[in-house]
Design a protein around this motif. Structure first.
Motif, PDB file in Angstrom:
ATOM      1  N   ASP A 147       0.655  -0.997  -0.051  1.00 52.78           N
ATOM      2  CA  ASP A 147       0.006   0.177  -0.074  1.00 52.78           C
ATOM      3  C   ASP A 147       0.808   1.144   0.040  1.00 52.78           C
ATOM      4  O   ASP A 147       0.706   2.334  -0.563  1.00 52.78           O
ATOM      5  CB  ASP A 147      -0.747   0.047   1.186  1.00 52.78           C
ATOM      6  CG  ASP A 147      -1.982  -0.862   0.950  1.00 52.78           C
ATOM      7  OD1 ASP A 147      -2.327  -1.258  -0.220  1.00 52.78           O
ATOM      8  OD2 ASP A 147      -2.720  -1.451   1.850  1.00 52.78           O
TER       9      ASP A 147
ATOM     10  N   THR B 139       1.987   1.707  -3.440  1.00 47.83           N
ATOM     11  CA  THR B 139       0.720   2.248  -4.097  1.00 47.83           C
ATOM     12  C   THR B 139       0.338   3.841  -3.810  1.00 47.83           C
ATOM     13  O   THR B 139       0.475   4.457  -4.919  1.00 47.83           O
ATOM     14  CB  THR B 139      -0.510   1.452  -3.533  1.00 47.83           C
ATOM     15  OG1 THR B 139      -0.152   0.190  -3.926  1.00 47.83           O
ATOM     16  CG2 THR B 139      -1.741   1.958  -4.704  1.00 47.83           C
TER      17      THR B 139
ATOM     18  N   TYR C 278       0.647   6.676  -6.828  1.00 48.26           N
ATOM     19  CA  TYR C 278      -0.409   7.685  -7.010  1.00 48.26           C
ATOM     20  C   TYR C 278       0.188   9.297  -6.720  1.00 48.26           C
ATOM     21  O   TYR C 278      -0.581  10.058  -6.829  1.00 48.26           O
ATOM     22  CB  TYR C 278      -1.737   7.393  -6.146  1.00 48.26           C
ATOM     23  CG  TYR C 278      -2.472   6.417  -6.724  1.00 48.26           C
ATOM     24  CD1 TYR C 278      -3.395   6.894  -7.992  1.00 48.26           C
ATOM     25  CD2 TYR C 278      -2.386   5.115  -6.457  1.00 48.26           C
ATOM     26  CE1 TYR C 278      -4.161   5.994  -8.690  1.00 48.26           C
ATOM     27  CE2 TYR C 278      -3.098   4.354  -7.608  1.00 48.26           C
ATOM     28  CZ  TYR C 278      -3.907   4.827  -8.172  1.00 48.26           C
ATOM     29  OH  TYR C 278      -4.908   4.124  -9.065  1.00 48.26           O
TER      30      TYR C 278
ATOM     31  N   ALA D 181       8.622   2.338  -4.752  1.00 43.84           N
ATOM     32  CA  ALA D 181       7.905   3.111  -5.764  1.00 43.84           C
ATOM     33  C   ALA D 181       8.653   4.337  -6.216  1.00 43.84           C
ATOM     34  O   ALA D 181       8.614   4.848  -7.431  1.00 43.84           O
ATOM     35  CB  ALA D 181       6.459   3.303  -5.388  1.00 43.84           C
TER      36      ALA D 181
ATOM     37  N   SER E  92      -5.185   6.818   1.866  1.00 42.70           N
ATOM     38  CA  SER E  92      -5.005   5.749   0.494  1.00 42.70           C
ATOM     39  C   SER E  92      -5.389   4.358   0.646  1.00 42.70           C
ATOM     40  O   SER E  92      -5.523   3.883  -0.409  1.00 42.70           O
ATOM     41  CB  SER E  92      -3.486   6.066   0.106  1.00 42.70           C
ATOM     42  OG  SER E  92      -2.659   5.222   1.184  1.00 42.70           O
TER      43      SER E  92
ATOM     44  N   VAL F 259       0.800  -0.631 -11.040  1.00 42.14           N
ATOM     45  CA  VAL F 259       0.326  -0.791  -9.689  1.00 42.14           C
ATOM     46  C   VAL F 259       0.478  -2.046  -9.250  1.00 42.14           C
ATOM     47  O   VAL F 259       1.115  -2.623  -8.244  1.00 42.14           O
ATOM     48  CB  VAL F 259      -1.256  -0.192  -9.306  1.00 42.14           C
ATOM     49  CG1 VAL F 259      -1.588  -0.689  -7.971  1.00 42.14           C
ATOM     50  CG2 VAL F 259      -1.046   1.204  -9.461  1.00 42.14           C
TER      51      VAL F 259
ATOM     52  N   ARG G 247       3.229  -3.314  -6.447  1.00 44.28           N
ATOM     53  CA  ARG G 247       2.668  -4.053  -5.179  1.00 44.28           C
ATOM     54  C   ARG G 247       3.382  -5.230  -5.167  1.00 44.28           C
ATOM     55  O   ARG G 247       3.743  -5.562  -3.741  1.00 44.28           O
ATOM     56  CB  ARG G 247       1.170  -4.325  -5.305  1.00 44.28           C
ATOM     57  CG  ARG G 247       0.412  -2.931  -5.111  1.00 44.28           C
ATOM     58  CD  ARG G 247      -1.106  -3.278  -5.399  1.00 44.28           C
ATOM     59  NE  ARG G 247      -1.606  -3.972  -3.814  1.00 44.28           N
ATOM     60  CZ  ARG G 247      -1.857  -3.222  -2.856  1.00 44.28           C
ATOM     61  NH1 ARG G 247      -2.108  -1.974  -2.673  1.00 44.28           N
ATOM     62  NH2 ARG G 247      -2.139  -4.158  -1.744  1.00 44.28           N
TER      63      ARG G 247
END
Lengths: 745, 118
Positions: free
Chosen positions: A160, A163, A167, A196, A369, A411, A415
């Motif tokens: 998460d 993720t 974003y 990420a 989120s 994504v 993940r």
């Protein structure tokens, strides 16, 4: 007479907004937004360089908050000038684009808490928005995410966090349902974020001393759970004083950890310690205090008390005014929109919108989120449920709310990488072992309910091992490197190097993805009216515009092509029929060429089958004709009627809209119109055929009742309609005339 | 170039050195001089209070983890007597951390006035 209200009122009572609590103003309880009778009159008396009276209170009566503010928080060199300014005059300067931000900052540094509260209370909502546009410290807006889950599951936290970074969130705040799990959460989120993106700041919100310990050990890169309150009694109930907070601020900075304080309306009311003052005045004391103790920023705008403020008149306006005071005191503003303040989607959106439009250092001081149920701070004002809404809002208004669309494939990939990296790091550090199945579940999970029932002791054990061994980010970076995650290791190490350099300790600092610091120092807000200030650059604008749901004609052409078939074959030019039982079905130019499927999802062939069956039931003879000259449904239908021996025609557009026409009517008149293409069923098309047949026989059929829907049908289909029309228009060819068609059913 | 607490240049924080296990905690710890330099930047950007905070931080940067944690704990309400706070201030003076010592002395005075001592 009945003792229950009428149905209209009972119906209104059932709406979501009526789950919210609304309170009468009550100054004795501090339930007043902008101004209470007990709020002091602004005043400042200075003698021999010392404040001897502030906001109506003589120095001998100062409490610890007053002493900190009067002793350290006011620029006495400008105080006389600032305090002498008329409230309205100063308020006008806030919105006047010709008065630069630094001039406001200079003057406000000389104001007392009561003075600044008076001034911002004069600003109306649109003025607050304009003032915020001008006064926030950093030019480039950004946003902060909450990443938590009910289980403190490290693999899900890592997935998460990745993720959230994908974003576009530049800060990630985690917390724990189980306090002792905190170090594990900090490690998992650090790993996930690093997979990420470079430069994502991470914090774990827990009790002050434990948070400090994690900061000093390098497990987190910023801190925010450092609460200030507007009265001394509540401050002390919170187990701190302005002086302990001042040392805490220095302690974080001493280890290169960024830090802001938290305050906001409602906390004092909830703790019964508002001392009959308004929320805005008490918050003004907090903001003065934040400046006095030397922190770079403030998270306010209600936070946990947001729903207290919004329960009273002008409460939402008060929340925004709080943020503005922070900006005017030259501090980083993390502008609330954090705890959910309403059950109503309308109210919560309306509360946030002006801040999104104005832009803020962090629009949300915690956008959830993750899903609402996984938010261990409690549900946020904005949550995973609303991510696509936020992206659409940014695009609608052309503003930067800090987020961007993440490619669905990215994504999925991020993940997996985050969950696997987290597993490897935990294993390498000897913290815990996780199964392949656990990784798979975490990668695909929309929330922790999708994880089954993992053993909670595993996380606790990992957390104790981290705390016990004094492990920090350096070891996390090493573990990532040793297990093959070189990029992520480099990013964790870069963050540690940034800590050594300390540039991110300056006001309103974030890192961009190339690790450049954006702050008051490097990226100062230069708004001075239209044509100035922050505007997304071309690349950023493209990110904002490109939401994944957007479609163009080419997408629709491809969708339609998937349904292509050769069931329509032209057999020659169509002539006028003579059989009085003949009904002509006129098709628009694109049917069977570029358009094969209606808006309802029915293949056009299926529609034709129903129409033909309806006509057959009435004993009519059907002929299918393509009208090439126009895509106007009225003209297609009228043309068909004029070709039909009976004088009755059916017009059908590829998108599914249909009508019955008669040869002697004007084009825009018709016998029956089936206009709601997305909701016309096969049964209705059958009825249309039947009714056309009955018209042909001279009977008067009962017109079909158009289906009704309360859905936003136009919002759903208008983009498809525009593309379908474009596909059909490309097929219009007046020279081709009308063609008879053979249909292979 | 910025030196870490250990004296190592922050540009030396490379994956190669990490792989060779050559990096220590003090290589990723901020140097007091860096905080002093950040204080000058804050001063130039209209926030003398933030500058003062960085100067106090530069002093605390010299203390170890336990000393920092216990300093904070002592300043929480009702934790220390006036004498204990004065002793703490004296120890800070010896670091030398005179700015932090001044905060402790001021707190002691305010706490005595407001009933916040142990």
């Amino acid at each position: 007479m009945t003792d229950r209200p009428v149905g209209r009122i009972r119906f209104m009572d059932q709406q979501n907004v009526n789950l919210d609590g609304f309170a009468h103003e009550d100054a004795d309880l501090g339930l007043v937004a902008l101004r209470a009778p007990a709020d002091p009159e602004p005043s400042l008396v200075v003698r021999e360089g010392r404040v001897v009276e502030m906001d109506g209170r003589p120095a001998e009566d100062f409490d610890s908050l007053d002493l900190m503010i009067a002793g350290h928080g006011i620029d006495l060199s400008v105080a006389a000038e600032a305090m002498a300014l008329d409230d309205v005059e100063l308020a006008r300067m806030f919105v006047d684009p010709s008065v630069p931000r630094h001039e406001i900052v200079r003057l406000v540094a000389g104001t007392t808490p009561a003075k600044l509260a008076r001034v911002v209370a004069l600003l109306r909502p649109a003025e607050l928005t304009l003032a915020m546009t001008k006064l926030r410290a950093r030019r480039t807006p950004s946003n902060q995410a909450h990443v938590t889950n009910r289980l403190d599951d490290p693999l899900l936290l890592a997935a998460d966090a990745a993720t959230a970074a994908a974003y576009g969130f530049r800060e990630i705040e985690t917390t724990v349902p189980v306090l002792a799990d905190a170090p594990s959460n900090a490690v998992a989120v650090t790993v996930g974020a690093a997979v990420a993106s470079a430069g994502v700041l991470v914090q774990c919100s827990v009790e002050e001393a434990m948070e400090l310990e994690m900061g000093i050990r390098g497990l987190v890169s910023y801190a925010e759970t450092v609460s200030l309150y507007g009265t001394e009694s509540v401050f002390v109930d919170g187990d701190d004083t302005p002086y302990s907070k001042a040392i805490l601020a220095a302690a974080y900075a001493s280890r290169g950890v960024k830090m802001r304080v938290s305050s906001g309306a409602g906390a004092e009311v909830l703790m019964g310690g508002a001392e009959r003052c308004s929320m805005l005045y008490l918050e003004s004391r907090c903001v003065s205090l934040a400046r006095a103790i030397g922190v770079q920023g403030v998270q306010n705008g209600g936070i946990d008390g947001a729903s207290v403020a919004s329960a009273v008149p002008r409460g939402v306006r008060e929340l925004m005014a709080e943020n503005l005071m922070v900006m005017a005191r030259n501090l980083e503003a993390c502008t609330g929109n954090d705890a959910l303040m309403s059950e109503s989607d309308v109210r919560r959106t309306a509360r946030t919108l002006p801040i999104l439009l104005a832009g803020s250092d962090y629009v949300c001081s915690g956008f959830g989120s993750i899903q609402r149920y996984d938010n261990m701070f409690g549900p946020s004002q904005w949550n995973a449920e609303d991510l696509d809404d936020w992206l659409a809002l940014q695009r609608d208004w052309g503003v930067d709310g800090g987020l961007r669309t993440a490619d669905p494939d990215d994504v999925g990939r991020l993940r997996r990488e985050a969950a696997e990296a987290c597993r490897e790091v935990y294993q390498w550090l000897g913290l815990a072992d996780f199964s392949d199945e656990h990784v798979d579940l975490a990668v695909d999970a929309a929330g922790s309910k999708d994880l089954g029932d993992p053993d909670p002791l595993v996380v606790l054990g990992a957390a104790q091992a981290i705390r016990g061994s004094g492990l920090g980010s350096l070891e996390v970076a090493r573990a990532l490197l040793e297990t093959g995650y070189e990029d992520a290791a480099g990013r964790v190490l870069d963050m540690l190097a940034a800590r050594v350099q300390g540039d991110h300790l300056q006001t309103a600092a974030i890192f961009d993805e190339s690790m450049a610091v954006l702050s008051l120092v490097t990226d100062p807000n230069d708004y001075a009216g239209p044509g100035t200030g922050y505007e997304p650059d071309e690349q950023r604008q493209a990110q904002i515009d490109a939401i994944r749901q957007a479609r163009g004609v080419e997408d629709l052409r491809a969708d339609q092509s998937a349904w292509a078939g050769d069931w329509l074959r032209p057999t020659g030019a169509a002539s006028v029929g003579t059989d009085p039982r003949e009904v002509v079905i006129g098709l628009s130019p694109g049917v069977g060429r570029t358009v094969w499927r209606t808006l309802s999802g029915l293949p056009v062939l299926e529609v034709l089958r129903e129409l033909l069956a309806g006509l057959e039931e009435e004993g009519c003879r059907a002929r299918v004709v393509r009208v090439n000259a126009t895509l106007d449904l009225g003209m297609v239908g009228l043309t068909a009627a004029r070709l039909a021996g009976s004088g009755i025609g059916i017009g059908l557009q590829g998108k599914g809209t249909a009508l019955i026409h008669r040869r002697d009517l004007p084009p825009l008149a018709n016998l029956e119109l089936y206009s709601m293409a997305p909701v016309i069923t096969p049964t209705l098309y059958r009825l249309l055929g039947t009714n056309a047949g009955r018209h042909a026989k001279g009977a008067t059929p009962v017109p079909a009742r158009n289906p009704y829907t309360d859905e936003a049908i136009e919002a759903r289909y208008h983009t498809s309609v525009i593309a379908l029309v474009a596909l059909e228009r490309a097929c219009v060819d007046r020279a081709l005339g009308n063609e008879d068609l053979e249909v292979s059913l | 170039m910025t030196n870490a607490f250990s004296g190592r240049d922050s540009a030396d924080l490379t994956l190669d050195r990490l792989a060779r296990d050559e990096l220590e905690t003090d290589d990723v710890r901020i140097h007091p001089q860096t905080l002093a330099r950040q204080a000058e930047v804050a001063e130039r950007h209209a926030n003398p209070q933030l500058a003062a905070n960085f100067r106090r931080a530069a002093e605390l940067a010299l203390l170890d983890e336990q000393q920092v944690l216990s300093l904070y704990e002592s300043l929480r309400p009702h934790r220390a007597t006036g004498e204990e706070l004065e002793a703490l201030a004296a120890r800070l003076d010896a670091v030398p951390a005179p700015l932090c010592a001044a905060v402790v002395r001021e707190a002691a005075e305010v706490y005595a006035r407001r009933g916040l001592l142990a």
